[in-house]
Design a protein around this motif. Structure first.
Motif, PDB file in Angstrom:
ATOM      1  N   VAL A 101      36.755  34.683  21.071  1.00 42.09           N
ATOM      2  CA  VAL A 101      36.219  35.409  22.213  1.00 42.09           C
ATOM      3  C   VAL A 101      35.684  34.369  23.197  1.00 42.09           C
ATOM      4  N   TYR A 102      35.931  34.574  24.503  1.00 36.02           N
ATOM      5  CA  TYR A 102      35.525  33.540  25.450  1.00 36.02           C
ATOM      6  C   TYR A 102      34.921  34.148  26.712  1.00 36.02           C
ATOM      7  N   ASP A 103      34.051  33.375  27.330  1.00 36.90           N
ATOM      8  CA  ASP A 103      33.393  33.747  28.574  1.00 36.90           C
ATOM      9  C   ASP A 103      34.417  33.815  29.709  1.00 36.90           C
ATOM     10  N   ALA A 130      34.901  38.280  27.056  1.00 35.39           N
ATOM     11  CA  ALA A 130      33.802  39.206  26.802  1.00 35.39           C
ATOM     12  C   ALA A 130      32.476  38.580  27.196  1.00 35.39           C
ATOM     13  N   SER A 131      31.450  39.422  27.262  1.00 36.37           N
ATOM     14  CA  SER A 131      30.095  38.943  27.514  1.00 36.37           C
ATOM     15  C   SER A 131      29.551  38.218  26.291  1.00 36.37           C
ATOM     16  N   ARG A 132      28.449  37.489  26.470  1.00 37.38           N
ATOM     17  CA  ARG A 132      27.815  36.787  25.356  1.00 37.38           C
ATOM     18  C   ARG A 132      27.380  37.786  24.271  1.00 37.38           C
ATOM     19  N   HIS A 200      29.996  38.977  34.815  1.00 34.73           N
ATOM     20  CA  HIS A 200      29.201  39.121  33.595  1.00 34.73           C
ATOM     21  C   HIS A 200      28.422  40.430  33.656  1.00 34.73           C
ATOM     22  N   HIS A 201      28.392  41.139  32.535  1.00 40.42           N
ATOM     23  CA  HIS A 201      27.672  42.397  32.452  1.00 40.42           C
ATOM     24  C   HIS A 201      26.189  42.198  32.745  1.00 40.42           C
ATOM     25  N   LYS A 202      25.553  43.246  33.263  1.00 40.89           N
ATOM     26  CA  LYS A 202      24.118  43.183  33.539  1.00 40.89           C
ATOM     27  C   LYS A 202      23.299  42.978  32.270  1.00 40.89           C
ATOM     28  N   HIS A 203      23.815  43.455  31.115  1.00 36.81           N
ATOM     29  CA  HIS A 203      23.014  43.311  29.904  1.00 36.81           C
ATOM     30  C   HIS A 203      23.019  41.889  29.353  1.00 36.81           C
ATOM     31  N   LEU A 218      28.987  43.685  42.392  1.00 37.78           N
ATOM     32  CA  LEU A 218      30.184  44.405  41.980  1.00 37.78           C
ATOM     33  C   LEU A 218      30.755  43.681  40.768  1.00 37.78           C
ATOM     34  N   TYR A 219      30.867  44.379  39.642  1.00 39.33           N
ATOM     35  CA  TYR A 219      31.332  43.753  38.401  1.00 39.33           C
ATOM     36  C   TYR A 219      32.858  43.752  38.328  1.00 39.33           C
ATOM     37  N   VAL A 220      33.433  42.589  38.052  1.00 42.26           N
ATOM     38  CA  VAL A 220      34.881  42.479  37.855  1.00 42.26           C
ATOM     39  C   VAL A 220      35.128  41.412  36.798  1.00 42.26           C
ATOM     40  N   ASN A 221      35.892  41.746  35.770  1.00 40.65           N
ATOM     41  CA  ASN A 221      36.041  40.843  34.629  1.00 40.65           C
ATOM     42  C   ASN A 221      37.455  40.266  34.531  1.00 40.65           C
ATOM     43  N   GLU A 222      38.272  40.500  35.551  1.00 39.88           N
ATOM     44  CA  GLU A 222      39.653  40.042  35.506  1.00 39.88           C
ATOM     45  C   GLU A 222      39.931  39.230  36.768  1.00 39.88           C
ATOM     46  N   ARG A 223      40.502  38.038  36.585  1.00 39.42           N
ATOM     47  CA  ARG A 223      40.558  37.064  37.672  1.00 39.42           C
ATOM     48  C   ARG A 223      41.443  37.494  38.839  1.00 39.42           C
ATOM     49  N   SER A 224      42.580  38.132  38.564  1.00 35.98           N
ATOM     50  CA  SER A 224      43.441  38.537  39.668  1.00 35.98           C
ATOM     51  C   SER A 224      42.787  39.634  40.510  1.00 35.98           C
ATOM     52  N   THR A 225      41.998  40.520  39.849  1.00 35.98           N
ATOM     53  CA  THR A 225      41.261  41.539  40.603  1.00 35.98           C
ATOM     54  C   THR A 225      40.162  40.895  41.439  1.00 35.98           C
ATOM     55  N   LEU A 226      39.490  39.909  40.848  1.00 34.79           N
ATOM     56  CA  LEU A 226      38.475  39.156  41.590  1.00 34.79           C
ATOM     57  C   LEU A 226      39.090  38.526  42.835  1.00 34.79           C
ATOM     58  N   ARG A 227      40.264  37.930  42.666  1.00 34.81           N
ATOM     59  CA  ARG A 227      40.943  37.290  43.806  1.00 34.81           C
ATOM     60  C   ARG A 227      41.225  38.299  44.907  1.00 34.81           C
TER      61      ARG A 227
END
Length: 298
Positions: A101-103, A130-132, A200-203, A218-227
């Motif tokens: 699992v990785y940041d 995933a989150s920590r 990163h999640h708020k928690h 605004l939370y986004v965990n996928e790089r292409s969506t972030l782009r």
């Protein structure tokens, strides 16, 4: 060889009370009755011939002898956990599968290097971001063997082992039009008034405090969506430089009043005690720092 005067349960009880400073919390942690725990500590003190704790209000504080013994008990519990993990794995065939699992901030080059290593060894390999908090839960549940996370400056106690990998450099990025009417360098107030894209999640409280500047995230965990969000001016990001966001359409590094020197986060690998004794996980853990160094500027 003379018989031991104290049991493993007594040492476990002593180590847990020393960590938590309270009988009730230790009883809950160990799943034991509070009276049973008190008896285990009393019997251990009787066998040793000296006091391990003194009471200060509702807190149990280690005596000088207790402090010295706690260091040894801590090491013994780590060894016992490693022994248990190794003993339970003996009936199984040699491990040929690994989950990591990785940041979200970990570089793709590093992940690719791990994949190449696993492929050469013929190991079935799974990896997910995933989150920590989620990563530690996966390790505790046994659904992952290794996690690569941001250091969060808290003690891992006896539950996890770890090694430092290195730092990731950060900078501020936004589309050309998002701050076009603000003078440069941008102030933190300028940044706080625009939506911030976070990965990163708020928690993940400590990580969120370190990375969050805007009051609107605004939370986004996928790089292409972030782009896509950055390119369309829907927010700005405080992101790793290895993303090379400046090469994206109309996205640029933005000058701020805090500059970009020394803006780094430390990354660590964590795993449960005993994993280093497994052929597959032990081999990867030993190679992670070198893989990190080799992919640092790719």
């Amino acid at each position: 060889m003379s018989a031991l005067r104290y049991s493993f349960s007594q040492i476990e009880a002593f180590a847990c009370v020393a960590e938590l400073g309270n009988l009730s919390r230790a009883a809950v942690s160990l799943g034991k009755d509070r009276t049973t725990l008190r008896d285990l500590i009393d019997y251990l003190e009787d066998a040793l011939g000296y006091t391990l704790f003194i009471r200060q209000g509702r807190t149990l504080v280690l005596t000088e002898q207790g402090q010295q013994l706690h260091r040894q008990a801590h090491l013994l519990m780590r060894q016992a956990q490693a022994f248990e993990f190794y003993a339970q794995s003996l009936p199984e065939t040699e491990q040929q599968e690994l989950v990591m699992v990785y940041d979200p901030f970990v570089s793709q080059a590093f992940i690719d290097a791990v994949i190449v290593m696993m492929a050469k060894e013929g190991i079935r390999f799974s990896a997910w971001s995933a989150s920590r908090e989620e990563a530690e839960a996966a390790l505790n549940a046994g659904t992952a063997q290794i996690a690569v996370c941001q250091a969060n400056n808290r003690a891992l106690g006896m539950d996890m082992e770890w090694c430092a990998l290195g730092n990731i450099e950060l900078d501020f990025y936004a589309s050309g039009g998002l701050f076009q009417h603000q003078q440069r360098p941008l102030t933190l107030l300028n940044l706080s008034l625009k939506p911030q894209l976070v990965m990163h999640h708020k928690h993940d409280e400590q990580i969120a405090r370190r990375l969050q500047i805007s009051g609107h995230t605004l939370y986004v965990n996928e790089r292409s969506t972030l782009r896509s969000l950055l390119e369309n001016g829907l927010g700005w990001g405080f992101l790793p430089t290895h993303y090379q966001a400046s090469t994206w359409n109309d996205v640029q590094a933005i000058e701020t009043e805090v500059g970009n020197q020394g803006l780094t986060i430390t990354m660590v690998a964590i795993w449960q005690p005993g994993q280093t004794k497994q052929p597959v996980t032990g081999s990867l853990i030993s190679m992670l720092p070198e893989l990190w160094r080799n992919t640092l500027h790719r």
